[in-house]
Design a protein around this motif. Structure first.
Motif, PDB file in Angstrom:
ATOM      1  N   ALA A  25       0.834  -1.287   0.020  1.00 31.81           N
ATOM      2  CA  ALA A  25      -0.013   0.007  -0.032  1.00 31.81           C
ATOM      3  C   ALA A  25       0.717   1.032   0.115  1.00 31.81           C
ATOM      4  N   ALA A  26       1.958   1.224   0.874  1.00 31.78           N
ATOM      5  CA  ALA A  26       2.758   2.461   0.968  1.00 31.78           C
ATOM      6  C   ALA A  26       3.443   2.422  -0.502  1.00 31.78           C
ATOM      7  N   THR A  27       3.774   1.457  -1.167  1.00 33.02           N
ATOM      8  CA  THR A  27       4.463   1.484  -2.392  1.00 33.02           C
ATOM      9  C   THR A  27       3.505   2.316  -3.697  1.00 33.02           C
ATOM     10  N   PHE A  28       2.284   1.916  -3.233  1.00 29.68           N
ATOM     11  CA  PHE A  28       1.278   2.422  -4.123  1.00 29.68           C
ATOM     12  C   PHE A  28       1.093   4.009  -3.971  1.00 29.68           C
ATOM     13  N   GLY A  29       1.667   4.346  -2.637  1.00 36.67           N
ATOM     14  CA  GLY A  29       1.382   5.939  -2.576  1.00 36.67           C
ATOM     15  C   GLY A  29       0.039   5.973  -1.589  1.00 36.67           C
ATOM     16  N   CYS A  30      -0.616   4.965  -0.988  1.00 39.59           N
ATOM     17  CA  CYS A  30      -1.823   4.817  -0.123  1.00 39.59           C
ATOM     18  C   CYS A  30      -1.513   5.859   1.030  1.00 39.59           C
ATOM     19  N   GLU A  31      -2.626   6.363   1.491  1.00 34.59           N
ATOM     20  CA  GLU A  31      -2.404   7.458   2.706  1.00 34.59           C
ATOM     21  C   GLU A  31      -2.573   6.322   3.860  1.00 34.59           C
ATOM     22  N   MET A  32      -1.555   6.495   4.994  1.00 38.68           N
ATOM     23  CA  MET A  32      -1.510   5.575   6.126  1.00 38.68           C
ATOM     24  C   MET A  32      -1.840   6.094   7.174  1.00 38.68           C
ATOM     25  N   SER A  33      -2.617   5.867   8.023  1.00 37.68           N
ATOM     26  CA  SER A  33      -2.770   6.351   9.408  1.00 37.68           C
ATOM     27  C   SER A  33      -1.598   6.379  10.418  1.00 37.68           C
ATOM     28  N   PRO A  34      -1.809   7.170  11.355  1.00 43.50           N
ATOM     29  CA  PRO A  34      -0.880   7.115  12.574  1.00 43.50           C
ATOM     30  C   PRO A  34      -0.243   5.921  12.996  1.00 43.50           C
ATOM     31  N   GLU A  35      -1.566   5.066  13.186  1.00 44.00           N
ATOM     32  CA  GLU A  35      -1.176   3.718  13.675  1.00 44.00           C
ATOM     33  C   GLU A  35      -0.534   2.599  12.577  1.00 44.00           C
ATOM     34  N   MET A  42     -15.665   3.859   3.379  1.00 45.15           N
ATOM     35  CA  MET A  42     -16.404   2.800   3.645  1.00 45.15           C
ATOM     36  C   MET A  42     -16.639   1.764   2.677  1.00 45.15           C
ATOM     37  N   PHE A  43     -16.176   2.064   1.346  1.00 41.25           N
ATOM     38  CA  PHE A  43     -16.077   1.180   0.309  1.00 41.25           C
ATOM     39  C   PHE A  43     -14.824   0.528   0.072  1.00 41.25           C
ATOM     40  N   GLY A  44     -13.827   0.926   0.901  1.00 39.35           N
ATOM     41  CA  GLY A  44     -12.392   0.137   0.871  1.00 39.35           C
ATOM     42  C   GLY A  44     -11.527   1.078  -0.058  1.00 39.35           C
ATOM     43  N   GLN A  45     -12.016   1.910  -0.719  1.00 42.59           N
ATOM     44  CA  GLN A  45     -11.347   2.942  -1.635  1.00 42.59           C
ATOM     45  C   GLN A  45     -10.281   3.568  -0.735  1.00 42.59           C
ATOM     46  N   THR A  46      -9.081   3.495  -1.382  1.00 41.90           N
ATOM     47  CA  THR A  46      -7.835   4.413  -0.687  1.00 41.90           C
ATOM     48  C   THR A  46      -7.658   5.592  -1.143  1.00 41.90           C
ATOM     49  N   SER A  47      -6.606   6.270  -0.943  1.00 38.03           N
ATOM     50  CA  SER A  47      -6.161   7.672  -1.392  1.00 38.03           C
ATOM     51  C   SER A  47      -5.933   7.515  -2.855  1.00 38.03           C
ATOM     52  N   VAL A  48      -5.573   6.399  -3.204  1.00 40.96           N
ATOM     53  CA  VAL A  48      -5.192   6.216  -4.601  1.00 40.96           C
ATOM     54  C   VAL A  48      -6.132   5.648  -5.474  1.00 40.96           C
ATOM     55  N   GLN A  49      -6.649   6.454  -6.518  1.00 38.37           N
ATOM     56  CA  GLN A  49      -7.753   6.062  -7.484  1.00 38.37           C
ATOM     57  C   GLN A  49      -7.507   4.623  -7.762  1.00 38.37           C
ATOM     58  N   ASN A  50      -8.668   3.800  -7.942  1.00 41.77           N
ATOM     59  CA  ASN A  50      -8.593   2.339  -8.230  1.00 41.77           C
ATOM     60  C   ASN A  50      -8.054   1.493  -7.494  1.00 41.77           C
TER      61      ASN A  50
END
Length: 86
Positions: A25-35, A42-50
């Protein structure tokens, strides 16, 4: 216990800490929470489209971690992905 003290019990429940072990996920550039969990709607969509996440990838605070929850979140994310692609 410390010092060798014993306490009689019939059962013991533990909640071991859980963390994201995959760097995908980090490799794709998805936003990660502090944890360290992947941030998703709510649909599982990350900050990266698709890019969607389901099941345990959502982290222990999003939904109970179980097979049933994973199947449910997978179904929701698949429906949303299908809707976006059509």
């Amino acid at each position: 216990l410390e010092g060798g003290e014993e306490i009689a019990r019939e059962a013991m429940y533990l909640r071991p800490p859980q963390r994201q072990r995959s760097p995908l996920a980090a490799t794709f550039g998805c936003e990660m929470s502090p944890e360290g969990n992947i941030v998703a709607d709510m649909f599982g969509q990350t900050s990266v489209q698709n890019v969607f996440v389901v099941g345990d990838m959502l982290g222990p605070t999003a939904r109970p971690q179980s097979v049933a929850s994973s199947v449910y979140s997978g179904s929701i994310a698949a429906a949303r992905a299908n809707h976006q692609l059509c």
